[in-house]
Write a protein that holds these residues in place. Structure first.
Motif, PDB file in Angstrom:
ATOM      1  N   THR A 139       0.831  -1.208   0.000  1.00 29.73           N
ATOM      2  CA  THR A 139       0.000   0.000   0.000  1.00 29.73           C
ATOM      3  C   THR A 139       0.862   1.253   0.000  1.00 29.73           C
ATOM      4  OG1 THR A 139      -1.756  -1.169   1.196  1.00 29.73           O
ATOM      5  CG2 THR A 139      -1.835   1.229   1.215  1.00 29.73           C
ATOM      6  N   HIS A 140       1.921   1.243   0.791  1.00 32.09           N
ATOM      7  CA  HIS A 140       2.830   2.398   0.847  1.00 32.09           C
ATOM      8  C   HIS A 140       3.480   2.628  -0.517  1.00 32.09           C
ATOM      9  CE1 HIS A 140       5.227   5.393   2.915  1.00 32.09           C
ATOM     10  NE2 HIS A 140       6.343   4.859   2.456  1.00 32.09           N
ATOM     11  N   TYR A 141       3.869   1.547  -1.177  1.00 29.41           N
ATOM     12  CA  TYR A 141       4.459   1.662  -2.519  1.00 29.41           C
ATOM     13  C   TYR A 141       3.453   2.239  -3.515  1.00 29.41           C
ATOM     14  CZ  TYR A 141       5.791   0.211  -7.209  1.00 29.41           C
ATOM     15  OH  TYR A 141       6.063   0.203  -8.541  1.00 29.41           O
ATOM     16  N   LEU A 142       2.244   1.711  -3.523  1.00 29.69           N
ATOM     17  CA  LEU A 142       1.237   2.177  -4.480  1.00 29.69           C
ATOM     18  C   LEU A 142       0.870   3.642  -4.233  1.00 29.69           C
ATOM     19  CD1 LEU A 142      -1.064  -0.974  -4.634  1.00 29.69           C
ATOM     20  CD2 LEU A 142       0.571  -0.198  -6.361  1.00 29.69           C
ATOM     21  N   ASN A 143       0.786   4.031  -2.957  1.00 26.84           N
ATOM     22  CA  ASN A 143       0.511   5.436  -2.649  1.00 26.84           C
ATOM     23  C   ASN A 143       1.648   6.336  -3.128  1.00 26.84           C
ATOM     24  OD1 ASN A 143      -1.985   4.982  -1.468  1.00 26.84           O
ATOM     25  ND2 ASN A 143      -1.149   4.765   0.597  1.00 26.84           N
ATOM     26  N   ALA A 144       2.891   5.821  -3.041  1.00 25.98           N
ATOM     27  CA  ALA A 144       4.045   6.600  -3.508  1.00 25.98           C
ATOM     28  C   ALA A 144       4.034   6.743  -5.029  1.00 25.98           C
ATOM     29  CB  ALA A 144       5.341   5.932  -3.046  1.00 25.98           C
ATOM     30  N   VAL A 145       3.618   5.706  -5.730  1.00 25.52           N
ATOM     31  CA  VAL A 145       3.479   5.792  -7.196  1.00 25.52           C
ATOM     32  C   VAL A 145       2.476   6.879  -7.560  1.00 25.52           C
ATOM     33  CG1 VAL A 145       2.667   4.571  -9.248  1.00 25.52           C
ATOM     34  CG2 VAL A 145       4.154   3.394  -7.624  1.00 25.52           C
ATOM     35  N   ARG A 146       1.360   6.885  -6.870  1.00 25.33           N
ATOM     36  CA  ARG A 146       0.329   7.894  -7.137  1.00 25.33           C
ATOM     37  C   ARG A 146       0.837   9.303  -6.813  1.00 25.33           C
ATOM     38  NH1 ARG A 146      -5.248   6.733  -4.341  1.00 25.33           N
ATOM     39  NH2 ARG A 146      -3.927   6.967  -2.487  1.00 25.33           N
ATOM     40  N   ALA A 147       1.520   9.447  -5.666  1.00 24.05           N
ATOM     41  CA  ALA A 147       2.016  10.764  -5.259  1.00 24.05           C
ATOM     42  C   ALA A 147       3.111  11.273  -6.197  1.00 24.05           C
ATOM     43  CB  ALA A 147       2.541  10.706  -3.826  1.00 24.05           C
ATOM     44  N   ALA A 148       3.951  10.349  -6.690  1.00 26.82           N
ATOM     45  CA  ALA A 148       5.035  10.738  -7.593  1.00 26.82           C
ATOM     46  C   ALA A 148       4.543  10.972  -9.013  1.00 26.82           C
ATOM     47  CB  ALA A 148       6.125   9.664  -7.588  1.00 26.82           C
ATOM     48  N   GLY A 149       3.364  10.437  -9.329  1.00 29.36           N
ATOM     49  CA  GLY A 149       2.839  10.557 -10.685  1.00 29.36           C
ATOM     50  C   GLY A 149       3.640   9.749 -11.683  1.00 29.36           C
ATOM     51  N   SER A 150       4.362   8.735 -11.180  1.00 30.12           N
ATOM     52  CA  SER A 150       5.238   7.941 -12.044  1.00 30.12           C
ATOM     53  C   SER A 150       5.555   6.632 -11.329  1.00 30.12           C
ATOM     54  CB  SER A 150       6.540   8.701 -12.308  1.00 30.12           C
ATOM     55  OG  SER A 150       7.523   7.849 -12.882  1.00 30.12           O
ATOM     56  N   ASP A 151       5.925   5.603 -12.120  1.00 29.18           N
ATOM     57  CA  ASP A 151       6.409   4.370 -11.497  1.00 29.18           C
ATOM     58  C   ASP A 151       7.924   4.231 -11.660  1.00 29.18           C
ATOM     59  OD1 ASP A 151       6.629   3.788 -14.171  1.00 29.18           O
ATOM     60  OD2 ASP A 151       5.393   1.969 -14.122  1.00 29.18           O
ATOM     61  N   ASP A 152       8.591   5.353 -11.964  1.00 27.80           N
ATOM     62  CA  ASP A 152      10.051   5.344 -12.029  1.00 27.80           C
ATOM     63  C   ASP A 152      10.601   4.936 -10.663  1.00 27.80           C
ATOM     64  OD1 ASP A 152      12.755   6.197 -13.180  1.00 27.80           O
ATOM     65  OD2 ASP A 152      12.607   7.393 -11.337  1.00 27.80           O
ATOM     66  N   PRO A 153      11.443   3.899 -10.586  1.00 29.70           N
ATOM     67  CA  PRO A 153      11.889   3.368  -9.291  1.00 29.70           C
ATOM     68  C   PRO A 153      12.525   4.404  -8.371  1.00 29.70           C
ATOM     69  CG  PRO A 153      12.483   1.855 -11.051  1.00 29.70           C
ATOM     70  CD  PRO A 153      11.965   3.084 -11.708  1.00 29.70           C
ATOM     71  N   LEU A 154      13.402   5.252  -8.898  1.00 29.96           N
ATOM     72  CA  LEU A 154      14.091   6.218  -8.042  1.00 29.96           C
ATOM     73  C   LEU A 154      13.120   7.283  -7.521  1.00 29.96           C
ATOM     74  CD1 LEU A 154      17.475   6.703  -9.945  1.00 29.96           C
ATOM     75  CD2 LEU A 154      16.972   5.214  -7.988  1.00 29.96           C
ATOM     76  N   ALA A 155      12.208   7.709  -8.374  1.00 31.07           N
ATOM     77  CA  ALA A 155      11.222   8.706  -7.948  1.00 31.07           C
ATOM     78  C   ALA A 155      10.284   8.136  -6.895  1.00 31.07           C
ATOM     79  CB  ALA A 155      10.430   9.202  -9.154  1.00 31.07           C
ATOM     80  N   VAL A 156       9.862   6.889  -7.095  1.00 30.48           N
ATOM     81  CA  VAL A 156       8.954   6.258  -6.139  1.00 30.48           C
ATOM     82  C   VAL A 156       9.662   5.988  -4.809  1.00 30.48           C
ATOM     83  CG1 VAL A 156       7.561   4.204  -5.675  1.00 30.48           C
ATOM     84  CG2 VAL A 156       7.520   5.249  -7.941  1.00 30.48           C
ATOM     85  N   ALA A 157      10.909   5.516  -4.887  1.00 37.12           N
ATOM     86  CA  ALA A 157      11.669   5.249  -3.660  1.00 37.12           C
ATOM     87  C   ALA A 157      11.863   6.523  -2.856  1.00 37.12           C
ATOM     88  CB  ALA A 157      13.014   4.620  -3.993  1.00 37.12           C
ATOM     89  N   ALA A 158      12.148   7.633  -3.542  1.00 38.62           N
ATOM     90  CA  ALA A 158      12.322   8.913  -2.850  1.00 38.62           C
ATOM     91  C   ALA A 158      11.029   9.332  -2.164  1.00 38.62           C
ATOM     92  CB  ALA A 158      12.775   9.975  -3.840  1.00 38.62           C
ATOM     93  N   LYS A 159       9.913   9.144  -2.837  1.00 37.77           N
ATOM     94  CA  LYS A 159       8.617   9.495  -2.251  1.00 37.77           C
ATOM     95  C   LYS A 159       8.302   8.581  -1.065  1.00 37.77           C
ATOM     96  CE  LYS A 159       6.405  12.230  -3.734  1.00 37.77           C
ATOM     97  NZ  LYS A 159       6.272  13.677  -3.386  1.00 37.77           N
ATOM     98  N   MET A 160       8.663   7.318  -1.159  1.00 39.16           N
ATOM     99  CA  MET A 160       8.431   6.375  -0.052  1.00 39.16           C
ATOM    100  C   MET A 160       9.243   6.776   1.179  1.00 39.16           C
ATOM    101  SD  MET A 160       8.373   2.716  -2.075  1.00 39.16           S
ATOM    102  CE  MET A 160       7.998   1.717  -0.628  1.00 39.16           C
ATOM    103  N   ARG A 161      10.470   7.269   0.945  1.00 45.25           N
ATOM    104  CA  ARG A 161      11.317   7.661   2.069  1.00 45.25           C
ATOM    105  C   ARG A 161      10.819   8.938   2.748  1.00 45.25           C
ATOM    106  NH1 ARG A 161      15.704   6.460  -1.592  1.00 45.25           N
ATOM    107  NH2 ARG A 161      16.540   4.381  -1.204  1.00 45.25           N
ATOM    108  N   GLU A 162      10.282   9.842   1.976  1.00 44.56           N
ATOM    109  CA  GLU A 162       9.879  11.122   2.561  1.00 44.56           C
ATOM    110  C   GLU A 162       8.495  11.062   3.203  1.00 44.56           C
ATOM    111  OE1 GLU A 162       7.877  13.825  -0.952  1.00 44.56           O
ATOM    112  OE2 GLU A 162      10.050  13.524  -1.055  1.00 44.56           O
TER     113      GLU A 162
END
Length: 227
Positions: A139-162
């Motif tokens: 769920t945290h990963y999927l929410n980060a994909v939505r918040a980042a507006g992308s499934d780019d791994p580095l962008a999603v990982a950064a959003k997950m960390r913040e």
């Protein structure tokens, strides 16, 4: 390797906090008869006997200890890894009094109960900390994909960390730079049959362990920390 790792880490914490490790016995993997090993642990006079094994081997050790009256003799037993399904399989007469640390207990508060009852409706058993943790992580990963507006791994990982992890599973959770999800744990004790009031009412929560204390600092040698 897993058992040795559990033993090493637990012994380090015990000695760091002023305790003493009086000995260790190591039964071969999946040994059906643990009598001699439990008797050695009992004879050590250790105040607390740690079980450095996961399911299903830990259940055999807990059951044998109960048969030998280890807890009734005044010693305490702590499972370094035990799931609520292990306790369910053992039954409270055998598991009562056992100490364990868990990241999730279905009956801890309204949020854990609401999610767990949904899980129970589908699976006909209460969730373990692993099952709740996987649901939370996805769920945290999927929410980060939505918040980042992308499934780019580095962008999603950064959003997950913040983004803090605060849901039915995690309390005060955060994803560190080394990708470890640090969150609070709880110390629990298995109830006696008389203390249990309804199905799956198995744990008494004794204390909350802050994530920083439970997981410790990052390893300075980790490349992600160095970077």
């Amino acid at each position: 390797a897993f058992g040795h790792s559990l033993e090493r880490d637990a012994a380090g914490v015990v000695t760091a906090n002023g305790g003493k490790v009086v000995g260790a016995v190591r039964p071969p993997f999946a040994t059906p008869d643990l009598s001699s090993f439990i008797l050695q642990a009992q004879a050590s006079k250790a105040k607390i006997i740690g079980i450095a094994a996961g399911p299903p081997n830990n259940m055999n050790e807990i059951k044998t200890a109960a048969e030998f009256g280890l807890l009734k003799g005044g010693q305490q037993m702590a499972a370094l890894l035990a799931l609520i399904t292990d306790i369910h399989s053992l039954g409270l007469p055998a598991a009562q009094g056992l100490l364990l640390t868990t990241s999730f207990y279905w009956d801890m508060d309204d949020k854990t109960r609401e999610w767990s009852k949904r899980y129970f409706a589908k699976m006909n058993r209460m969730p373990t900390m692993w099952q709740a943790g996987v649901y939370s992580a996805v769920t945290h990963y999927l929410n980060a994909v939505r918040a980042a507006g992308s499934d780019d791994p580095l962008a999603v990982a950064a959003k997950m960390r913040e983004t803090p992890v605060e849901d039915f599973f995690a309390r005060n959770g955060r994803l560190r730079a080394d990708n470890l999800m640090v969150h609070d744990l709880v110390l629990a004790q298995v109830k006696s049959p008389d203390e249990s009031k309804y199905p799956w009412d198995y744990y008494k929560i004794l204390a909350t362990i802050k994530g920083e204390d439970a997981f410790g600092p990052p390893d300075p040698a980790c490349p992600l920390i160095k970077r």
